[in-house]
Design a protein around this motif. Structure first.
Motif, PDB file in Angstrom:
ATOM      1  N   TYR A 344       0.942  -1.135   0.150  1.00  0.00           N
ATOM      2  CA  TYR A 344      -0.104  -0.189  -0.172  1.00  0.00           C
ATOM      3  C   TYR A 344       0.897   1.249   0.091  1.00  0.00           C
ATOM      4  O   TYR A 344       1.571   1.348   0.961  1.00  0.00           O
ATOM      5  CB  TYR A 344      -0.839   0.045   1.255  1.00  0.00           C
ATOM      6  N   VAL A 345       0.748   2.036  -1.128  1.00  0.00           N
ATOM      7  CA  VAL A 345       1.210   3.270  -1.112  1.00  0.00           C
ATOM      8  C   VAL A 345       0.594   4.437  -0.658  1.00  0.00           C
ATOM      9  O   VAL A 345      -0.388   4.740  -1.645  1.00  0.00           O
ATOM     10  CB  VAL A 345       1.941   3.732  -2.551  1.00  0.00           C
ATOM     11  N   THR A 346       0.654   4.959   0.530  1.00  0.00           N
ATOM     12  CA  THR A 346      -0.232   5.857   1.135  1.00  0.00           C
ATOM     13  C   THR A 346      -0.179   7.306   0.388  1.00  0.00           C
ATOM     14  O   THR A 346       0.684   7.547  -0.198  1.00  0.00           O
ATOM     15  CB  THR A 346       0.376   6.111   2.638  1.00  0.00           C
ATOM     16  N   GLU A 347      -1.418   7.993   0.729  1.00  0.00           N
ATOM     17  CA  GLU A 347      -1.339   9.137   0.153  1.00  0.00           C
ATOM     18  C   GLU A 347      -0.518  10.251   0.808  1.00  0.00           C
ATOM     19  O   GLU A 347      -0.220  11.331   0.289  1.00  0.00           O
ATOM     20  CB  GLU A 347      -3.005   9.759   0.144  1.00  0.00           C
ATOM     21  N   ASP A 348      -0.080  10.005   1.943  1.00  0.00           N
ATOM     22  CA  ASP A 348       0.431  10.804   2.797  1.00  0.00           C
ATOM     23  C   ASP A 348       1.890  10.248   2.904  1.00  0.00           C
ATOM     24  O   ASP A 348       2.720   9.820   3.945  1.00  0.00           O
ATOM     25  CB  ASP A 348       0.075  11.035   4.182  1.00  0.00           C
ATOM     26  N   ARG A 349       2.877  10.528   1.774  1.00  0.00           N
ATOM     27  CA  ARG A 349       4.214  10.120   1.651  1.00  0.00           C
ATOM     28  C   ARG A 349       4.981  10.564   2.821  1.00  0.00           C
ATOM     29  O   ARG A 349       5.939   9.796   3.312  1.00  0.00           O
ATOM     30  CB  ARG A 349       4.841  10.182   0.400  1.00  0.00           C
ATOM     31  N   LYS A 350       4.792  11.945   3.211  1.00  0.00           N
ATOM     32  CA  LYS A 350       5.908  12.566   4.337  1.00  0.00           C
ATOM     33  C   LYS A 350       5.636  11.940   5.573  1.00  0.00           C
ATOM     34  O   LYS A 350       6.408  11.777   6.523  1.00  0.00           O
ATOM     35  CB  LYS A 350       5.578  13.948   4.207  1.00  0.00           C
ATOM     36  N   GLY A 351       4.172  11.932   5.833  1.00  0.00           N
ATOM     37  CA  GLY A 351       3.889  11.360   7.177  1.00  0.00           C
ATOM     38  C   GLY A 351       3.979   9.904   7.550  1.00  0.00           C
ATOM     39  O   GLY A 351       4.260   9.442   8.700  1.00  0.00           O
ATOM     40  N   LEU A 352       3.625   9.237   6.519  1.00  0.00           N
ATOM     41  CA  LEU A 352       3.260   7.679   6.766  1.00  0.00           C
ATOM     42  C   LEU A 352       4.223   6.873   5.817  1.00  0.00           C
ATOM     43  O   LEU A 352       4.431   5.808   5.953  1.00  0.00           O
ATOM     44  CB  LEU A 352       1.947   7.201   6.617  1.00  0.00           C
ATOM     45  N   GLY A 353       4.696   7.475   4.702  1.00  0.00           N
ATOM     46  CA  GLY A 353       5.202   6.651   3.673  1.00  0.00           C
ATOM     47  C   GLY A 353       6.868   6.529   3.720  1.00  0.00           C
ATOM     48  O   GLY A 353       7.399   5.793   3.434  1.00  0.00           O
ATOM     49  N   LEU A 354       7.443   7.486   4.456  1.00  0.00           N
ATOM     50  CA  LEU A 354       8.980   7.899   4.555  1.00  0.00           C
ATOM     51  C   LEU A 354       9.333   8.197   5.968  1.00  0.00           C
ATOM     52  O   LEU A 354       8.655   8.796   6.825  1.00  0.00           O
ATOM     53  CB  LEU A 354       9.528   8.850   3.578  1.00  0.00           C
ATOM     54  N   GLN A 413      10.785  11.813  -3.999  1.00  0.00           N
ATOM     55  CA  GLN A 413      10.446  11.048  -2.690  1.00  0.00           C
ATOM     56  C   GLN A 413       9.239  10.133  -3.051  1.00  0.00           C
ATOM     57  O   GLN A 413       9.289   8.767  -2.653  1.00  0.00           O
ATOM     58  CB  GLN A 413       9.537  11.980  -1.832  1.00  0.00           C
ATOM     59  N   GLN A 414       8.355  10.251  -3.947  1.00  0.00           N
ATOM     60  CA  GLN A 414       7.416   9.215  -4.512  1.00  0.00           C
ATOM     61  C   GLN A 414       8.007   7.799  -4.908  1.00  0.00           C
ATOM     62  O   GLN A 414       7.615   6.926  -4.731  1.00  0.00           O
ATOM     63  CB  GLN A 414       6.400   9.806  -5.266  1.00  0.00           C
ATOM     64  N   LYS A 415       9.116   8.197  -5.747  1.00  0.00           N
ATOM     65  CA  LYS A 415       9.890   6.901  -6.171  1.00  0.00           C
ATOM     66  C   LYS A 415      10.543   6.222  -5.354  1.00  0.00           C
ATOM     67  O   LYS A 415      10.734   4.948  -5.495  1.00  0.00           O
ATOM     68  CB  LYS A 415      11.038   7.314  -7.383  1.00  0.00           C
ATOM     69  N   VAL A 416      11.086   6.675  -4.279  1.00  0.00           N
ATOM     70  CA  VAL A 416      11.547   5.906  -3.020  1.00  0.00           C
ATOM     71  C   VAL A 416      10.592   5.368  -2.294  1.00  0.00           C
ATOM     72  O   VAL A 416      10.616   4.102  -2.059  1.00  0.00           O
ATOM     73  CB  VAL A 416      12.429   6.944  -1.922  1.00  0.00           C
ATOM     74  N   VAL A 417       9.362   5.718  -2.145  1.00  0.00           N
ATOM     75  CA  VAL A 417       8.103   5.022  -1.525  1.00  0.00           C
ATOM     76  C   VAL A 417       7.791   3.967  -2.504  1.00  0.00           C
ATOM     77  O   VAL A 417       7.768   2.579  -1.898  1.00  0.00           O
ATOM     78  CB  VAL A 417       7.062   6.147  -1.556  1.00  0.00           C
ATOM     79  N   LEU A 418       7.841   4.136  -3.806  1.00  0.00           N
ATOM     80  CA  LEU A 418       7.458   2.936  -4.811  1.00  0.00           C
ATOM     81  C   LEU A 418       8.676   1.937  -4.573  1.00  0.00           C
ATOM     82  O   LEU A 418       8.426   0.576  -4.640  1.00  0.00           O
ATOM     83  CB  LEU A 418       7.278   3.389  -6.162  1.00  0.00           C
ATOM     84  N   SER A 419       9.933   2.387  -4.548  1.00  0.00           N
ATOM     85  CA  SER A 419      10.885   1.692  -4.387  1.00  0.00           C
ATOM     86  C   SER A 419      10.672   0.607  -3.370  1.00  0.00           C
ATOM     87  O   SER A 419      11.090  -0.934  -3.050  1.00  0.00           O
ATOM     88  CB  SER A 419      12.226   2.220  -4.465  1.00  0.00           C
ATOM     89  N   LYS A 420      10.366   1.064  -2.188  1.00  0.00           N
ATOM     90  CA  LYS A 420      10.437   0.433  -0.838  1.00  0.00           C
ATOM     91  C   LYS A 420       9.157  -0.754  -0.855  1.00  0.00           C
ATOM     92  O   LYS A 420       9.588  -1.706  -0.310  1.00  0.00           O
ATOM     93  CB  LYS A 420       9.762   1.371   0.161  1.00  0.00           C
ATOM     94  N   TRP A 421       8.025  -0.444  -1.574  1.00  0.00           N
ATOM     95  CA  TRP A 421       7.062  -1.157  -1.506  1.00  0.00           C
ATOM     96  C   TRP A 421       7.450  -2.469  -2.900  1.00  0.00           C
ATOM     97  O   TRP A 421       6.979  -3.602  -2.764  1.00  0.00           O
ATOM     98  CB  TRP A 421       5.774  -0.787  -1.986  1.00  0.00           C
ATOM     99  N   LEU A 422       8.078  -1.991  -3.893  1.00  0.00           N
ATOM    100  CA  LEU A 422       8.527  -2.794  -5.058  1.00  0.00           C
ATOM    101  C   LEU A 422       9.390  -3.977  -4.306  1.00  0.00           C
ATOM    102  O   LEU A 422       9.516  -4.958  -4.725  1.00  0.00           O
ATOM    103  CB  LEU A 422       8.817  -2.247  -6.055  1.00  0.00           C
ATOM    104  N   PHE A 423      10.213  -3.686  -3.431  1.00  0.00           N
ATOM    105  CA  PHE A 423      11.190  -4.374  -2.928  1.00  0.00           C
ATOM    106  C   PHE A 423      10.594  -5.419  -2.027  1.00  0.00           C
ATOM    107  O   PHE A 423      11.077  -6.490  -1.809  1.00  0.00           O
ATOM    108  CB  PHE A 423      12.198  -3.565  -2.154  1.00  0.00           C
ATOM    109  N   SER A 424       9.479  -5.379  -1.707  1.00  0.00           N
ATOM    110  CA  SER A 424       8.583  -6.302  -0.888  1.00  0.00           C
ATOM    111  C   SER A 424       8.011  -7.236  -1.694  1.00  0.00           C
ATOM    112  O   SER A 424       7.224  -8.485  -1.243  1.00  0.00           O
ATOM    113  CB  SER A 424       7.590  -5.526  -0.039  1.00  0.00           C
ATOM    114  N   GLN A 425       8.090  -7.357  -3.173  1.00  0.00           N
ATOM    115  CA  GLN A 425       7.600  -8.002  -4.194  1.00  0.00           C
ATOM    116  C   GLN A 425       6.093  -8.413  -4.157  1.00  0.00           C
ATOM    117  O   GLN A 425       5.902  -9.459  -3.936  1.00  0.00           O
ATOM    118  CB  GLN A 425       8.665  -9.529  -4.104  1.00  0.00           C
TER     119      GLN A 425
END
Length: 533
Positions: A344-354, A413-425
């Motif tokens: 789940y890529v949250t809408e709040d990347r600064k508060g909850l995503g990173l 920043q959004q690309k880093v959030v996507l990277s985090k979740w893509l690494f979870s396969q």
């Protein structure tokens, strides 16, 4: 009209890196002047120079305000002259009242004692000016973001604002709140107040701006006079990104397979008010390689739905069934959801995503630490390799994976959030407002990444408040209203008109136990525009 502000040859460097290079900006008395550009173009830096956040000896160039050369040593110097900046991250104190927030640091006092009667009286006047009916004693924490934005403007009016700077004021607002704020901006303009508007929403810029200045890579590209000629969005975008963008969305040739993910009769009660049902018996499915959108107005229950599926991160008294590949699965915790291939890529990347204070490397591996650990100890070399691979794969612009994510632009920043979740396969990737607060060039890059993931066979569930985004990206769209799905359209039959009609028609079913019939059987109606793929 004469100029209230002239910024001449502004150059600002950080540790040898040029953030602003010979920037010029002229704002006329009583106009709304939009400043646009990609993330990292220098917009916010320029406003911080103007407002004194960066003092006069930290940059080169000149600021002329009201016909005089100004050298601001701090933000209080600019505020004394009526230059007020409202940042994207609101600066209100949640547990103080409206009156206390409006006069914080600028208290109405006599002989060192706060005059509460005068504070409340004056607050009431200011609230009326911005169209709010709240009590001056109401706590900020109980108000929505739209009303908080208006209170920030009321606070600016209390300081006798002459030049109002708004940095992405509608980024977190729904359509009605955005329109209310823009109408207020026009009303303030009619009173002679000048404004600088920073926004990624070009339709809003076109609606209210008298002039538009485009920044790219820290330099002024062009200033356009909207009163002299009609300025097209394509022209603005071309100046912003330095290239034509004939297609806002990548060309797709979907290869859709079997159903992977299903929800059956999914019900969720409110996080605090257990008697209130916020998701009302939703049924949903996503197939391999398919991008499925969820459209709806703010408050429809879309984020609540997504978070409840992802480890029951929202809600209580949750019932229904989650299935992957036809088998019921347990997603009662975040860890279990991740193990079953849900991200789940949250809408709040600064508060909850990173974790903003940490670097790209540590943020990338957060959702799958066991994959970079040995006997419970993180392998720094393995972590570096993983983070660097994703940095290259997603084209994350940074000095290295050791750069703190707080210093990245919104798109990166959004690309880093996507990277985090893509690494979870994951097999299912839930994207909640994936391009919120991101400029048009970075949006295209995010869209390309989403398209590539679908082509690899990932299932994508995409929530967005921007209907053109859903229509441009999705293979199928569910429409949600007040916790129910009230429409479902394949891309070829979807249009903004049909989606809004499904939402509006559903309103007449309020109070019914059974949800309204899904609108899936008719093609586009006469006079509608088909925006599907």
């Amino acid at each position: 009209m004469e100029a209230i502000l002239e910024m001449r040859g502004i150059t600002k460097k950080f540790h040898g890196v040029t953030a602003l290079n010979d920037v010029n900006l002229v704002v006329r008395q009583g106009e709304i002047h939009a400043v646009v550009g990609e993330n990292g173009a220098g917009k916010s830096t320029l406003m911080k120079v103007l407002s004194g956040v960066y003092p006069h000896d930290s940059y080169t160039g000149e600021i002329h305000y009201q016909g005089e050369l100004r050298k601001f040593a701090g933000i209080s110097d600019s505020e004394k002259l009526g230059i007020i900046i409202i940042h994207q991250e609101l600066a209100l104190v949640p547990l103080l009242s409206i009156a206390e927030n409006i006069f914080l640091g600028n208290e109405r006092a006599k002989l060192g004692v706060i005059d509460w009667f005068e504070s409340h009286r004056r607050t009431q006047e200011l609230l009326e000016k911005v169209g709010l009916k709240e009590s001056p004693s109401a706590l900020i924490t109980n108000l929505g973001v739209g009303k908080q934005q208006l209170i920030e403007i009321a606070k600016a009016l209390s300081k006798e604002v002459k030049l109002l700077i708004l940095d992405e004021p509608t980024a977190s607002l729904n359509e009605s709140d955005s329109n209310a704020l823009l109408e207020l901006l026009l009303a303030l303009k009619a009173q002679g107040i000048s404004a600088i508007l920073i926004s990624h929403k070009l339709n809003e810029v076109s609606k209210v701006a008298d002039s538009i200045t485009v920044l790219r890579d820290g330099a002024t590209v062009e200033t356009m006079d909207c009163r002299a000629e009609a300025i097209s969005e394509d022209r603005i975008i071309r100046n912003m990104v330095g290239r034509e963008m004939a297609d806002r969305y990548p060309k797709r040739t979907p290869k859709i397979g079997d159903t992977v993910f299903e929800l059956r009769d999914w019900k969720v009660h409110h996080q605090v008010h257990a008697d209130r049902l916020v998701v009302k018996g939703v049924n949903l499915n996503v197939r391999r390689g398919e991008i499925v959108g969820i459209a709806g107005l703010m408050g429809a229950g879309r984020t609540e739905l997504a978070m409840s599926v992802f480890g029951r991160s929202y809600g209580q008294r949750i019932s229904g069934e989650v299935r992957m590949h036809g088998e019921a699965i347990d997603t009662s915790t975040v860890q279990k959801a991740i193990r079953h291939g849900i991200a789940y890529v949250t809408e709040d990347r600064k508060g909850l995503g990173l974790v903003l204070g940490e670097d790209i490397k540590k943020n990338t591996t957060l959702a799958n630490l066991t994959a970079v650990s040995r006997h419970g100890v993180i392998d720094d070399g393995r972590e570096f390799t993983v983070a660097n691979d994703f940095r290259k794969r997603l084209n994350t612009r940074s000095a290295s994976v050791y750069q703190p994510v707080v210093n990245l632009s919104g798109g990166n920043q959004q690309k880093v959030v996507l990277s985090k979740w893509l690494f979870s396969q994951p097999e299912l990737l839930i994207l909640d407002e994936p391009t919120r607060g991101i400029d048009v060039g970075a949006k295209y890059e995010i869209y390309t990444i989403i398209d590539a993931l679908a082509a690899e066979g990932k299932c994508i569930l995409m929530i967005s408040s921007e209907m053109p985004e859903l229509l441009g990206m999705c293979d199928r769209i569910y429409v949600m209203n007040e916790g129910r799905f009230v429409g479902e359209f394949p891309a070829a039959e979807a249009s903004q008109e049909r989606i809004m009609r499904a939402i509006m028609r559903a309103g007449s079913h309020d109070g019914m136990d059974a949800p309204p019939k899904l609108d899936t059987e008719h093609g586009p109606l006469a006079g509608e525009t088909n925006h599907g793929n």
